[in-house]
Design a protein around this motif. Structure first.
Motif, short mmCIF file in Angstrom:
data_model
loop_
_atom_site.label_atom_id
_atom_site.label_comp_id
_atom_site.label_asym_id
_atom_site.label_seq_id
_atom_site.Cartn_x
_atom_site.Cartn_y
_atom_site.Cartn_z
N ASP A 184 1.07 -1.33 0.07
CA ASP A 184 0.00 0.21 0.05
C ASP A 184 0.83 1.21 -0.08
OD1 ASP A 184 -2.37 -1.45 0.01
OD2 ASP A 184 -2.45 -1.67 2.25
N GLU A 185 2.16 1.08 0.05
CA GLU A 185 2.98 2.21 0.05
C GLU A 185 3.34 2.80 -1.39
OE1 GLU A 185 7.28 3.19 2.74
OE2 GLU A 185 6.63 1.22 2.37
N LEU A 186 3.66 3.99 -1.48
CA LEU A 186 4.15 4.72 -2.73
C LEU A 186 5.28 5.40 -2.26
CD1 LEU A 186 0.88 5.93 -4.52
CD2 LEU A 186 2.57 4.08 -5.36
N ILE A 187 6.49 4.72 -2.90
CA ILE A 187 7.89 5.36 -2.59
C ILE A 187 8.36 6.14 -3.96
CG2 ILE A 187 10.15 4.93 -1.93
CD1 ILE A 187 8.82 2.20 -0.75
N PRO A 188 8.64 7.40 -3.96
CA PRO A 188 9.37 8.20 -4.68
C PRO A 188 10.67 7.68 -5.18
CG PRO A 188 8.22 9.72 -3.13
CD PRO A 188 8.37 8.25 -2.61
N LEU A 189 10.79 7.42 -6.40
CA LEU A 189 12.00 6.97 -6.84
C LEU A 189 12.71 8.30 -7.82
CD1 LEU A 189 11.33 3.35 -8.65
CD2 LEU A 189 12.59 3.95 -6.15
N GLY A 190 12.08 9.21 -8.18
CA GLY A 190 12.77 10.14 -9.02
C GLY A 190 11.84 10.62 -10.08
N GLY A 191 12.80 11.61 -11.01
CA GLY A 191 12.26 11.88 -12.13
C GLY A 191 13.41 13.11 -12.72
N GLY A 192 12.88 13.80 -13.69
CA GLY A 192 13.70 15.01 -13.90
C GLY A 192 14.81 14.53 -14.69
N VAL A 193 16.01 15.08 -14.16
CA VAL A 193 17.30 14.77 -14.66
C VAL A 193 17.94 13.52 -14.22
CG1 VAL A 193 17.74 17.09 -15.03
CG2 VAL A 193 18.59 16.13 -12.97
N MET A 194 17.37 12.74 -13.26
CA MET A 194 17.94 11.50 -12.86
C MET A 194 18.08 10.32 -13.77
SD MET A 194 15.97 10.59 -9.33
CE MET A 194 17.32 9.32 -8.76
N THR A 195 19.32 9.84 -13.69
CA THR A 195 20.14 8.82 -14.71
C THR A 195 19.36 7.55 -14.40
OG1 THR A 195 21.88 8.35 -13.31
CG2 THR A 195 22.06 10.21 -14.96
N ASN A 196 19.58 6.71 -15.35
CA ASN A 196 19.20 5.05 -14.84
C ASN A 196 19.97 4.55 -13.76
OD1 ASN A 196 18.53 2.40 -15.22
ND2 ASN A 196 20.06 2.10 -16.69
N GLU A 197 21.21 5.06 -13.64
CA GLU A 197 22.11 4.43 -12.55
C GLU A 197 21.66 5.02 -11.31
OE1 GLU A 197 24.22 4.00 -16.22
OE2 GLU A 197 23.21 6.16 -15.42
N LYS A 198 21.04 6.34 -11.36
CA LYS A 198 20.49 6.75 -9.93
C LYS A 198 19.25 6.26 -9.45
CE LYS A 198 22.91 11.20 -10.03
NZ LYS A 198 22.83 12.49 -10.17
N LEU A 199 18.46 5.76 -10.50
CA LEU A 199 17.27 5.23 -10.22
C LEU A 199 17.37 3.86 -9.70
CD1 LEU A 199 15.01 6.17 -13.44
CD2 LEU A 199 14.73 6.90 -11.25
N GLU A 200 18.48 3.35 -10.32
CA GLU A 200 18.67 1.77 -9.60
C GLU A 200 19.07 1.83 -8.21
OE1 GLU A 200 18.62 -1.06 -10.89
OE2 GLU A 200 18.30 -0.96 -12.92
N ILE A 201 19.77 2.89 -7.68
CA ILE A 201 20.26 3.36 -6.50
C ILE A 201 19.13 3.44 -5.49
CG2 ILE A 201 21.55 4.83 -4.72
CD1 ILE A 201 23.52 5.10 -7.10
#
Length: 208
Positions: free
Chosen positions: A185-202
């Protein structure tokens, strides 16, 4: 990594330049995690009083320069001509109806279809209010083009669009693009904008 029961929610707008800039990062990230279903929700950036000509938003050219510098996203000559001329109307409701119609017939391709919509606009300078644009996308994806257009023009797609706008408001999201991980039931922000694939993985690893 145990991703069982998890999925991704992507909040975007077809006429959001930062969403266009984010597209390569999200494509790469999504390709690395095919087990995570990706739901795409339209946020309604240019609706109501904000639905206006592109020339009414004088910040856009400078924003595009920043988007290109920070993400490498390329803006096509035909789009640049639309921007220079200034009368093109940014209508996020029509774009949301278009995506709704497309993904109804290919829900598993929702993000691919959304990405193609932005290429049509930001590279080819085509309107996301035009039937012809959706005909081209439908045919490129082996969809029933006539069925897509009929749904695009129906009250059903308009209802779908506003349902998505309301979902986004209920989530409290007013910044696009926003990528979320749905974990129970939880929604966790992963990012957006200028975030790279690598940062999304982190961020995904941290969220796990």
């Amino acid at each position: 990594m145990n991703n069982k029961g998890m999925s991704l929610v992507y909040v975007w707008d077809a006429y959001c330049g930062w969403c266009y800039g984010f597209s390569d990062s999200l494509k790469a990230f999504h390709a690395s995690h095919p087990e995570l279903k990706l739901t795409v929700l339209s946020g309604g950036l240019f609706i109501g009083s904000k639905k206006s000509s592109i020339g009414s938003y004088p910040h856009i050219p400078e924003a595009n320069k920043r988007i290109h510098k920070l993400t490498g996203a390329e803006f096509g000559e035909k789009y640049e001509k639309l921007l220079e001329e200034g009368s093109f109307v940014l209508d996020s409701e029509a774009a949301a109806r278009g995506l709704s119609a497309l993904k109804y017939f290919a829900p598993d391709k929702a993000y691919k279809l959304a990405s193609e919509m932005q290429i049509k606009f930001y590279v080819e300078g085509k309107s996301l209010s035009s039937e012809k644009t959706y005909l081209e996308i439908a045919r490129n994806n082996s969809l029933d083009a006539d069925a897509v257009i009929n749904r695009f023009n129906s009250n059903i797609s308009a209802k779908d669009a506003y349902n998505e706008f309301e979902q986004v408001q209920a989530l409290g999201i007013n910044s696009f693009p926003t990528l979320l991980l749905k974990k129970g039931d939880e929604l966790i922000p992963l990012g957006g904008g200028v975030m790279t694939n690598e940062k999304l993985e982190i961020r995904l690893n941290e969220a796990m």
